[in-house]
Design a protein around this motif. Sequence first.
Motif, PDB file in Angstrom:
ATOM      1  N   PRO A  97      44.182  36.136  25.902  1.00 24.29           N
ATOM      2  CA  PRO A  97      44.340  35.513  26.606  1.00 24.29           C
ATOM      3  C   PRO A  97      43.597  34.324  27.059  1.00 24.29           C
ATOM      4  O   PRO A  97      42.383  33.726  28.007  1.00 24.29           O
ATOM      5  CB  PRO A  97      43.588  36.586  27.981  1.00 24.29           C
ATOM      6  CG  PRO A  97      42.589  37.576  26.240  1.00 24.29           C
ATOM      7  CD  PRO A  97      43.281  37.543  25.469  1.00 24.29           C
ATOM      8  N   LYS A 146      43.207  30.213  28.399  1.00 26.47           N
ATOM      9  CA  LYS A 146      43.165  29.888  30.085  1.00 26.47           C
ATOM     10  C   LYS A 146      44.274  28.717  29.267  1.00 26.47           C
ATOM     11  O   LYS A 146      44.313  27.890  28.310  1.00 26.47           O
ATOM     12  CB  LYS A 146      42.085  29.401  30.483  1.00 26.47           C
ATOM     13  CG  LYS A 146      42.606  28.441  31.382  1.00 26.47           C
ATOM     14  CD  LYS A 146      41.311  28.579  32.777  1.00 26.47           C
ATOM     15  CE  LYS A 146      41.412  27.626  34.012  1.00 26.47           C
ATOM     16  NZ  LYS A 146      40.175  27.298  34.307  1.00 26.47           N
ATOM     17  N   ASP A 184      46.366  42.510  34.086  1.00 26.99           N
ATOM     18  CA  ASP A 184      46.791  41.369  34.493  1.00 26.99           C
ATOM     19  C   ASP A 184      45.560  40.548  34.524  1.00 26.99           C
ATOM     20  O   ASP A 184      45.041  40.610  35.122  1.00 26.99           O
ATOM     21  CB  ASP A 184      46.858  41.265  36.145  1.00 26.99           C
ATOM     22  CG  ASP A 184      47.159  39.819  36.981  1.00 26.99           C
ATOM     23  OD1 ASP A 184      47.442  39.209  36.070  1.00 26.99           O
ATOM     24  OD2 ASP A 184      47.316  40.048  37.409  1.00 26.99           O
ATOM     25  N   TYR A 185      45.565  39.337  33.153  1.00 27.92           N
ATOM     26  CA  TYR A 185      44.265  38.824  32.825  1.00 27.92           C
ATOM     27  C   TYR A 185      44.002  37.923  33.779  1.00 27.92           C
ATOM     28  O   TYR A 185      42.589  37.309  34.204  1.00 27.92           O
ATOM     29  CB  TYR A 185      44.623  38.176  31.160  1.00 27.92           C
ATOM     30  CG  TYR A 185      44.881  39.401  30.426  1.00 27.92           C
ATOM     31  CD1 TYR A 185      43.823  39.628  29.825  1.00 27.92           C
ATOM     32  CD2 TYR A 185      46.059  38.957  30.046  1.00 27.92           C
ATOM     33  CE1 TYR A 185      44.037  40.585  28.449  1.00 27.92           C
ATOM     34  CE2 TYR A 185      46.266  39.988  28.811  1.00 27.92           C
ATOM     35  CZ  TYR A 185      45.347  40.817  27.958  1.00 27.92           C
ATOM     36  OH  TYR A 185      45.188  41.758  27.266  1.00 27.92           O
ATOM     37  N   ARG A 186      44.759  37.865  34.920  1.00 28.63           N
ATOM     38  CA  ARG A 186      44.563  36.140  35.663  1.00 28.63           C
ATOM     39  C   ARG A 186      43.251  36.910  36.586  1.00 28.63           C
ATOM     40  O   ARG A 186      43.031  35.674  37.096  1.00 28.63           O
ATOM     41  CB  ARG A 186      46.026  36.442  36.449  1.00 28.63           C
ATOM     42  CG  ARG A 186      46.682  35.110  35.261  1.00 28.63           C
ATOM     43  CD  ARG A 186      48.168  35.285  36.639  1.00 28.63           C
ATOM     44  NE  ARG A 186      49.214  36.285  36.424  1.00 28.63           N
ATOM     45  CZ  ARG A 186      49.819  36.532  37.257  1.00 28.63           C
ATOM     46  NH1 ARG A 186      50.392  35.740  38.235  1.00 28.63           N
ATOM     47  NH2 ARG A 186      49.736  38.381  37.793  1.00 28.63           N
ATOM     48  N   GLU A 237      51.153  35.886  29.738  1.00 28.97           N
ATOM     49  CA  GLU A 237      50.415  36.341  30.782  1.00 28.97           C
ATOM     50  C   GLU A 237      50.086  36.271  32.392  1.00 28.97           C
ATOM     51  O   GLU A 237      49.925  36.955  32.973  1.00 28.97           O
ATOM     52  CB  GLU A 237      48.536  35.587  30.678  1.00 28.97           C
ATOM     53  CG  GLU A 237      47.419  35.497  30.878  1.00 28.97           C
ATOM     54  CD  GLU A 237      46.748  34.783  31.001  1.00 28.97           C
ATOM     55  OE1 GLU A 237      45.383  34.431  32.296  1.00 28.97           O
ATOM     56  OE2 GLU A 237      46.372  34.465  29.672  1.00 28.97           O
ATOM     57  N   ARG A 238      51.470  34.716  32.148  1.00 28.69           N
ATOM     58  CA  ARG A 238      52.432  34.730  33.315  1.00 28.69           C
ATOM     59  C   ARG A 238      52.939  35.595  34.177  1.00 28.69           C
ATOM     60  O   ARG A 238      53.677  35.645  35.094  1.00 28.69           O
ATOM     61  CB  ARG A 238      52.058  33.104  34.148  1.00 28.69           C
ATOM     62  CG  ARG A 238      50.874  32.664  34.372  1.00 28.69           C
ATOM     63  CD  ARG A 238      51.537  30.650  34.515  1.00 28.69           C
ATOM     64  NE  ARG A 238      52.179  30.827  33.031  1.00 28.69           N
ATOM     65  CZ  ARG A 238      52.929  29.943  33.564  1.00 28.69           C
ATOM     66  NH1 ARG A 238      53.649  29.581  34.517  1.00 28.69           N
ATOM     67  NH2 ARG A 238      53.459  29.092  32.296  1.00 28.69           N
TER      68      ARG A 238
END
Length: 493
Positions: free
Chosen positions: A396, A398, A491-493, A325-326
């Motif tokens: 995704p 956290k 971009d799941y963030r 994710e990052r």
Amino acid sequence: MKPWERPPQRRGYLGAAVAAFGLVATLLAAGPAAATPDPGDTPHRERVTQGQQSQVREAIENGDIPGVDEIVHSDNVSHLANIPKQDIKGTNSDLAFQGRYAFAGNYDGFVIYDISRPSKPKIVSQVLCPGAQNDVSVSGDLLFLSTDSSRSDNSCNSTTQPATEKSSWEGMKVFDISDKRNPVYVAAVETACGSHTHTLVPERKDVYIYVSSYAPSDTFPDCQPPHDGISVIKVPRKAPEKAAVIDFPVLFPDGGNPGPPANPGVIETTGCHDLTTFPALKLAAGACMGDGILLDIADPAKPRVIDRVQDNANFNFWHSATFNERGTKVVFTDELGGGGAATCNAEVGPNHGADGIYDIVGKGDKRKLVFRSYYKIPRYQADTENCVAHNASLIPAKGRDILVQAWYQGGVSIWDFTDSDRPKEIGYFERGPLSADKLGGGGSWSAYYYNGYIYSNDIAKGLDVLKIDDRRTDSAASVRLGELNVQTQPDYR
């Protein structure tokens, strides 16, 4: 009239492995016309030895593996639905998502499902348009379809034709899907060596497509060696009929991994199998036969390589890539045996036909891919089951790095690689072997997480819908996307 306007849980270690490297070489020999190394239009079936057959039957009787077609899964996974194949009978392939719809590729065309009620998906439309693999993606009102089997023309009425003939066609097809019940074929773009897979870099006015293809031959007029790059197509959203190849960036100026005899057991690099873009980070990762690469895509029309790695000890065929994710890690898959071999057994072992986890270290053009570990499903499979690492997507969750991944007849594996050195499976779904006495082609081609559910496109059995109930993944339930093409990482963030 334009051509596209024409009518449209397991225990034990099972048996001896196949000679996987030899099989891969056989599968590749046919070149693009056969759309290798992934399974062909008709799942091939091979006799296994009587000893292997006896082992499989004994394992089923002892409860060591599921029975033929028996469904099993971990306690934290539920099987909500299955829709068998209907009118489109070929090999099921990749998946894409948009709103309440799932788009499923098939070697004979594609199917659109309404998944507004995931436990009761419905078929909205089926489009007959043969052309392996029919890798599929969507963006806005457009659907893109890859053709990597030599056809008589670019229409949906085409027939197979040798790649040695100049008039043969392979490449990208574009459909207007503004009406999901009636997709319309609007454009076709021929690309060198066809389009085995493709990856989108969508922008407001245009969609850029990176086309991956490989296996050139001096005998193929439209697929000549060297073939050491990718085709870049630009599609204007308001005028998709003007779609065209705008460049062919060379990614391997030295020719890439030479394969045998320098690197026995590794497939020579003659192009890429698949790329995954991460537009928010202006990065892409490429799985290119004998090489893994990291690319800068700040200018989507001109991708450029910033690092390249090889694994000549354990990887046979670099197949696909997924960022965490990052964007600090990449998981590459090794499709040992081309998807047609039984490689999830003790004889092949844990480091072949597996995933390779790489950390991305450094900044800018000094970023490097650093190997950390391998992951392979811990559930050994029968010698009658094609099984190897295949298409995956992030869940995704956290603060965690979790993938859901297809393993053909190895089923669907959900695994955690938050610790790059110690990946572990946390859930699974699978069926027993298609046969106890033949090696058949089947199982999950793609298994992707989308808006709270897992969707698996099974080569033989159709669309499966799964749900995971686990504290490690619960936080993902709040993530909602309007569109998902897994090889264009959001971009799941």
